[in-house]
Design a protein around this motif. Structure first.
Motif, mmCIF file in Angstrom:
data_model
loop_
_atom_site.group_PDB
_atom_site.id
_atom_site.type_symbol
_atom_site.label_atom_id
_atom_site.label_comp_id
_atom_site.label_asym_id
_atom_site.label_seq_id
_atom_site.Cartn_x
_atom_site.Cartn_y
_atom_site.Cartn_z
ATOM 1 N N THR A 70 25.613 41.750 69.368
ATOM 2 C CA THR A 70 26.146 41.839 68.010
ATOM 3 C C THR A 70 27.508 41.690 67.989
ATOM 4 O O THR A 70 27.681 41.388 66.640
ATOM 5 C CB THR A 70 25.862 43.081 67.877
ATOM 6 O OG1 THR A 70 26.537 44.162 68.731
ATOM 7 C CG2 THR A 70 24.150 43.723 67.864
ATOM 8 N N TYR A 71 28.358 41.620 69.024
ATOM 9 C CA TYR A 71 29.875 41.289 68.640
ATOM 10 C C TYR A 71 30.057 39.676 68.677
ATOM 11 O O TYR A 71 31.122 39.368 68.469
ATOM 12 C CB TYR A 71 30.542 41.786 69.847
ATOM 13 C CG TYR A 71 30.967 43.147 69.673
ATOM 14 C CD1 TYR A 71 30.906 43.763 68.324
ATOM 15 C CD2 TYR A 71 31.162 44.118 70.829
ATOM 16 C CE1 TYR A 71 31.286 45.076 68.213
ATOM 17 C CE2 TYR A 71 31.394 45.457 70.850
ATOM 18 C CZ TYR A 71 31.417 46.035 69.446
ATOM 19 O OH TYR A 71 31.895 47.320 69.174
ATOM 20 N N GLN A 72 28.735 38.954 68.742
ATOM 21 C CA GLN A 72 29.142 37.408 68.715
ATOM 22 C C GLN A 72 29.087 37.008 67.153
ATOM 23 O O GLN A 72 28.044 36.062 66.961
ATOM 24 C CB GLN A 72 28.226 36.611 69.654
ATOM 25 C CG GLN A 72 28.461 37.073 71.206
ATOM 26 C CD GLN A 72 29.624 36.145 71.482
ATOM 27 O OE1 GLN A 72 29.732 34.867 71.710
ATOM 28 N NE2 GLN A 72 30.640 36.636 71.934
ATOM 29 N N THR A 73 29.584 37.744 66.214
ATOM 30 C CA THR A 73 29.514 37.323 64.950
ATOM 31 C C THR A 73 30.865 37.241 64.416
ATOM 32 O O THR A 73 31.966 37.405 64.973
ATOM 33 C CB THR A 73 28.799 38.699 64.255
ATOM 34 O OG1 THR A 73 28.706 38.287 62.738
ATOM 35 C CG2 THR A 73 29.829 39.777 64.165
ATOM 36 N N ASP A 74 30.864 36.619 63.136
ATOM 37 C CA ASP A 74 31.962 36.316 62.727
ATOM 38 C C ASP A 74 32.907 37.245 62.054
ATOM 39 O O ASP A 74 32.473 38.274 61.608
ATOM 40 C CB ASP A 74 31.883 35.256 61.431
ATOM 41 C CG ASP A 74 31.261 33.948 61.766
ATOM 42 O OD1 ASP A 74 31.490 33.342 62.777
ATOM 43 O OD2 ASP A 74 30.614 33.467 60.953
ATOM 44 N N SER A 75 34.219 37.555 62.469
ATOM 45 C CA SER A 75 34.977 38.415 62.124
ATOM 46 C C SER A 75 35.329 38.739 60.736
ATOM 47 O O SER A 75 35.741 37.716 60.231
ATOM 48 C CB SER A 75 36.238 38.813 63.153
ATOM 49 O OG SER A 75 37.070 39.737 62.788
ATOM 50 N N ASN A 76 35.406 39.670 60.222
ATOM 51 C CA ASN A 76 36.381 40.039 58.747
ATOM 52 C C ASN A 76 36.860 41.581 58.715
ATOM 53 O O ASN A 76 36.258 42.387 59.501
ATOM 54 C CB ASN A 76 35.280 39.630 57.794
ATOM 55 C CG ASN A 76 34.117 40.659 57.578
ATOM 56 O OD1 ASN A 76 34.148 41.754 57.360
ATOM 57 N ND2 ASN A 76 32.989 40.358 58.046
ATOM 58 N N PRO A 77 37.720 41.522 57.960
ATOM 59 C CA PRO A 77 38.349 43.085 57.827
ATOM 60 C C PRO A 77 37.515 44.086 57.514
ATOM 61 O O PRO A 77 37.615 45.308 57.929
ATOM 62 C CB PRO A 77 39.535 42.633 56.737
ATOM 63 C CG PRO A 77 39.725 41.361 56.855
ATOM 64 C CD PRO A 77 38.487 40.521 57.123
ATOM 65 N N LYS A 78 36.415 43.690 56.734
ATOM 66 C CA LYS A 78 35.550 44.667 56.158
ATOM 67 C C LYS A 78 34.898 45.387 57.311
ATOM 68 O O LYS A 78 34.371 46.684 57.572
ATOM 69 C CB LYS A 78 34.546 44.158 55.253
ATOM 70 C CG LYS A 78 33.509 45.056 54.452
ATOM 71 C CD LYS A 78 32.682 44.640 53.534
ATOM 72 C CE LYS A 78 31.849 45.438 52.865
ATOM 73 N NZ LYS A 78 30.956 44.945 51.644
ATOM 74 N N LEU A 79 34.177 44.533 58.224
ATOM 75 C CA LEU A 79 33.690 45.115 59.566
ATOM 76 C C LEU A 79 34.509 45.747 60.210
ATOM 77 O O LEU A 79 33.919 46.834 60.882
ATOM 78 C CB LEU A 79 33.056 43.513 60.248
ATOM 79 C CG LEU A 79 31.951 42.818 59.607
ATOM 80 C CD1 LEU A 79 31.410 41.916 60.595
ATOM 81 C CD2 LEU A 79 30.617 43.997 59.356
ATOM 82 N N ILE A 80 35.430 45.444 60.482
ATOM 83 C CA ILE A 80 36.568 46.276 61.216
ATOM 84 C C ILE A 80 36.846 47.378 60.650
ATOM 85 O O ILE A 80 36.813 48.511 61.431
ATOM 86 C CB ILE A 80 37.810 45.319 61.592
ATOM 87 C CG1 ILE A 80 37.704 43.983 62.210
ATOM 88 C CG2 ILE A 80 38.842 46.313 62.487
ATOM 89 C CD1 ILE A 80 38.715 43.118 62.271
ATOM 90 N N ALA A 81 36.923 47.429 59.427
ATOM 91 C CA ALA A 81 37.295 48.818 58.749
ATOM 92 C C ALA A 81 36.001 49.662 59.143
ATOM 93 O O ALA A 81 36.313 50.939 59.206
ATOM 94 C CB ALA A 81 37.681 48.567 57.438
ATOM 95 N N ASN A 82 34.950 49.354 58.410
ATOM 96 C CA ASN A 82 33.623 49.997 58.761
ATOM 97 C C ASN A 82 33.407 50.668 60.170
ATOM 98 O O ASN A 82 32.718 51.582 60.427
ATOM 99 C CB ASN A 82 32.484 49.081 58.232
ATOM 100 C CG ASN A 82 32.482 49.030 56.551
ATOM 101 O OD1 ASN A 82 33.012 49.690 56.178
ATOM 102 N ND2 ASN A 82 31.744 47.958 56.252
ATOM 103 N N LEU A 83 33.776 49.657 61.252
ATOM 104 C CA LEU A 83 33.611 50.146 62.441
ATOM 105 C C LEU A 83 34.188 51.425 62.823
ATOM 106 O O LEU A 83 33.961 52.274 63.394
ATOM 107 C CB LEU A 83 33.936 49.052 63.434
ATOM 108 C CG LEU A 83 33.458 49.022 65.110
ATOM 109 C CD1 LEU A 83 32.185 49.367 65.172
ATOM 110 C CD2 LEU A 83 34.404 48.223 65.789
ATOM 111 N N GLY A 84 35.600 51.348 62.277
ATOM 112 C CA GLY A 84 36.377 52.696 62.354
ATOM 113 C C GLY A 84 36.105 53.742 61.519
ATOM 114 O O GLY A 84 35.887 54.956 62.099
ATOM 115 N N ILE A 85 35.513 53.747 60.569
ATOM 116 C CA ILE A 85 34.740 54.643 59.819
ATOM 117 C C ILE A 85 33.345 55.095 60.543
ATOM 118 O O ILE A 85 33.517 56.520 60.626
ATOM 119 C CB ILE A 85 34.384 54.010 58.439
ATOM 120 C CG1 ILE A 85 35.372 53.819 57.396
ATOM 121 C CG2 ILE A 85 33.401 55.223 57.603
ATOM 122 C CD1 ILE A 85 35.238 53.132 56.084
#
Length: 308
Positions: free
Chosen positions: A54-69
């Motif tokens: 699942t981490y072999q996906t394209d990175s974007n700020p929204k995904l990173i922020a949602n991961l922290g949430i």
């Protein structure tokens, strides 16, 4: 409504696989030793492969922020379980039994049940968000969970928690996600193939666990139904109400709701066996909550569709 129907279809399919495991054990095709080996394989290799995939996906700020949430929400959901579990009193029951019931109330079957349901509804994004839950889950089961069962805290268990395969795979996969490092094609294919084993193997293993339970005793115990009510209805209902008022992405909400609505963790039996809990109670709450979730999870998802 579509998500609820998808969940219902997925749950029915999963229970067919559970029935396969149940029958295989009853006819002698599986042994306890074989089941433990497959269970360890799923919890270590397959889970790690799924997280890496699942981490072999394209990175974007929204995904990173949602991961922290999701991490913050995961901690809150587990602590909510701790608070709700206090409803289970010590009167007339020994420490081992109550501690095991509380463990089952607090910790959901996020790997065996949660991941297959997330794959069916939210897709790999849901598993990506769920990786934040695994961090909180592992840290708490090996600290609060063990302390609950044993009555004492061993600081060495924190090392066990942070070196679990799920955490290690996150430590490896997260930098790869952030810096967009991809596996070579043959490795990526192998990792993806291992990840695809999660649903069938985890359900078959669950069926073997259920086959070892005294079903008549489990389904005639009032306390088992109380634990199942707390785990399958009360906790996710509170989570649903909280998520309804929070301005979060739909995928985040659905991920957290599914994880909180999962039945009692398989770890309830594994930890009870290792740390002196009530194994019979652990087996009963796991079995009954797992079977009842075929009704409760689709119902909760349907309500969420109406509210969201």
């Amino acid at each position: 409504m579509d998500s609820a129907l998808t969940i219902l279809s997925q749950v029915v399919m999963m229970f067919v696989l559970i029935a396969v495991g149940f029958v295989c054990y009853r006819i002698g095709m599986f042994t306890n030793r074989a089941n433990k080996q497959i269970s360890n394989f799923v919890l270590t290799i397959v889970t790690a492969a799924l997280i890496l995939d699942t981490y072999q996906t394209d990175s974007n700020p929204k995904l990173i922020a949602n991961l922290g949430i999701c991490f913050v929400l995961s901690v809150l959901v587990l602590f909510l379980g701790v608070i709700v579990s206090l409803v289970l009193k010590w009167k007339g029951k020994n420490h081992d039994t109550i501690a095991t019931e509380r463990f089952g109330t607090i910790y959901p079957n996020s790997a065996y049940m949660g991941i297959p349901l997330l794959l069916a509804t939210v897709g790999e994004t849901g598993v990506f968000y769920a990786s934040a839950f695994f961090i909180a889950f592992n840290l708490m089961t090996w600290t609060q969970g063990v302390s609950l069962l044993t009555g004492k805290m061993d600081k060495k268990l924190i090392l066990t928690a942070i070196t679990s395969p799920a955490i290690i795979s996150i430590v490896i996969g997260l930098p790869m996600f952030l810096f967009q490092i991809k596996f070579p094609a043959p490795v990526a294919s192998a990792v993806s193939s291992l990840a695809g084993l999660m649903t069938p193997l985890s359900m078959v293993v669950s069926g073997v666990f259920i086959a070892q339970t005294n079903l008549i005793k489990a389904f005639t115990s009032i306390r088992v139904y109380i634990v199942s009510f707390l785990k399958l209805i009360l906790i996710p209902a509170i989570v649903l109400m909280i998520l309804t008022i929070l301005p979060l992405d739909y995928e985040v909400k659905l991920t957290m709701l599914i994880l909180s609505a999962a039945p009692c963790a398989t770890g309830t039996m594994l930890f009870a066996s290792r740390f002196g809990g009530d194994i019979e109670t652990a087996s009963s709450v796991f079995t009954v909550s797992t079977i009842l979730c075929i009704i409760t999870i689709p119902a909760l998802i349907m309500v969420s569709q109406l509210l969201w």
